[in-house]
Design an enzyme around this catalytic site. Sequence first.
Site, PDB file in Angstrom:
ATOM      1  CB  CYS A  79      -0.949  -0.018   1.057  1.00 18.07           C
ATOM      2  SG  CYS A  79      -2.476   0.899   0.982  1.00 18.07           S
ATOM      3  CG  HIS A 166      -3.843  -3.861   3.385  1.00 22.42           C
ATOM      4  ND1 HIS A 166      -2.797  -3.466   3.951  1.00 22.42           N
ATOM      5  CD2 HIS A 166      -4.358  -2.817   2.790  1.00 22.42           C
ATOM      6  CE1 HIS A 166      -2.710  -2.064   4.190  1.00 22.42           C
ATOM      7  NE2 HIS A 166      -3.791  -1.653   3.232  1.00 22.42           N
ATOM      8  CD  GLU A 168      -1.634  -6.518   5.598  1.00 22.74           C
ATOM      9  OE1 GLU A 168      -1.710  -5.267   5.664  1.00 22.74           O
ATOM     10  OE2 GLU A 168      -1.075  -7.015   4.593  1.00 22.74           O
ATOM     11  CB  SER A 220      -0.676 -10.846  36.824  1.00 23.81           C
ATOM     12  OG  SER A 220      -0.635 -11.513  35.334  1.00 23.81           O
ATOM     13  CB  SER A 226       1.584 -18.063  33.886  1.00 19.95           C
ATOM     14  OG  SER A 226       0.702 -17.379  34.797  1.00 19.95           O
TER      15      SER A 226
END
Length: 508
Positions: A79, A166, A168, A220, A226
Amino acid sequence: MHKKLIILDFGSQYTQLIARRIRELEVYCEILPYHHAGPPDPSVAGIILSGSPGSVRVPDPFRPAAAWVEAGLPVLGICYGAQWLVHYFGGTVSASSIREYGRASLKIEKKEELFAGFPEESPVWMSHSDSITQLPRGFEKTAFTETIPVAAFSHREKRFFGVQFHPEVVHSEFGMQLLRNFVFDICGLSSEWTPANFIEETIQHIRKQAGNEKVILGLSGGVDSSVAALLLHEAIGENLHCIFVDNGLLRKNEFRDVLHAYRDMGLNVRGVDASARFYTGLHGISDPEKKRKTIGRIFIEVFEEQAHQVENAGFLGQGTIYPDVIESVSVHGPSVTIKSHHNVGGLPDFMKLKVIEPLRSLFKDEVRRVGKAMGLDPGILNRHPFPGPGLAIRIPGEVTPEKVQLLQEADKIFISELKKQGWYERVWQAGVILLPVQSVGVMGDERTYEQAVCLRAVTSSDGMTADWVDFPHAFLAGVSNRIINEVKGINRVVYDISSKPPATIEWE
């Protein structure tokens, strides 16, 4: 040294998606701001120039350092990136009389390596108001659509390629094929970015970085901290000291259950119940930003007190992931603050700890794959994102222990029904909001005046955009019925059907 691909970001909303698509091919790539100084280092095998909300037709367009396009590496412009290549080499980009947004039909005019495996015509996704009207010398057109003359081009000798669409996004049917062609056939990269390779290399790096020093990590209950804990534990064992703080704003029984899961994983973890301290600090505060900042401040105070009990600690571990790293490097200057977050990264400087961030190169979906490969408890691995300030931002207005308890009960019912009826893993994030209103109701022969709650559930790929989940009416009716019947103090349930944007996922 692994070979990699670099994406120069011109501010497109799709830049992270490009990177994630490349990572799905098990190829390592990094995003850098377009103004990052060159030249590229020897590990770079190819360059992608992203899209942008800007235009190359303005007097001073966004431009990368010349060293990036003069390095002799393959370049794919997408683009704006394609338009910039044309502009830089002397071609013409003009304002379109007909803008293209949404689906278009790409027609291949000249088959070349970028379009290997493409049919003569295929659907693509367009998003542009400028168009390429004249190519520079040495460039040739390779594709077009009904409304624009140049939808793709190439320069064989320079190995430059440009596409106006695009690749993607999922709407470009052969977009992943195009990216495969560029990454593997044109850049010569291979699939080496696997969870197993990442785990092995990261553990070696942690051992080299930390040596025999102790590392403190704030947990958390979420997947990021983790997985970071598992990697650190595998690398340094008991030299990892984890701290898990209960701020009183977690889901019902979450502190107890998650702490138990951490200990079952063999982690050296200290649980700290500081809920009363947080409730005291939040007393009388209704403003959302003040609530967030108060929670963050108290968390830091508690964490600091606990951290000072670990003698001779040298490192602070953090669950920072790649989107955090990208967003900390501004493309166009300071961004507007939508909301503040509390993170262990705000710890005072005088703690003098070096930072260790084992996940800083991973996207969220990659973190989950690494966690799965390391055997992380599924209850933590597949857990929905949960905000740092917890239930405080699902209680508009002042937070009190009574309100939190009411919300915890309703939230437990909603989440349990999602899991029981097979919806939990199909939803990105879900929760209940305790509304700051009371409503009239009738229970039996009595009139009630009790709280109302709102159910919120969204689908998303990364949290940047989100859409509400279209549950069957019977499911919503069942959840509503359970909450009203089982949670004393709630007599009305509503469902939020707002998308992001314009709404946010959380209410505060």
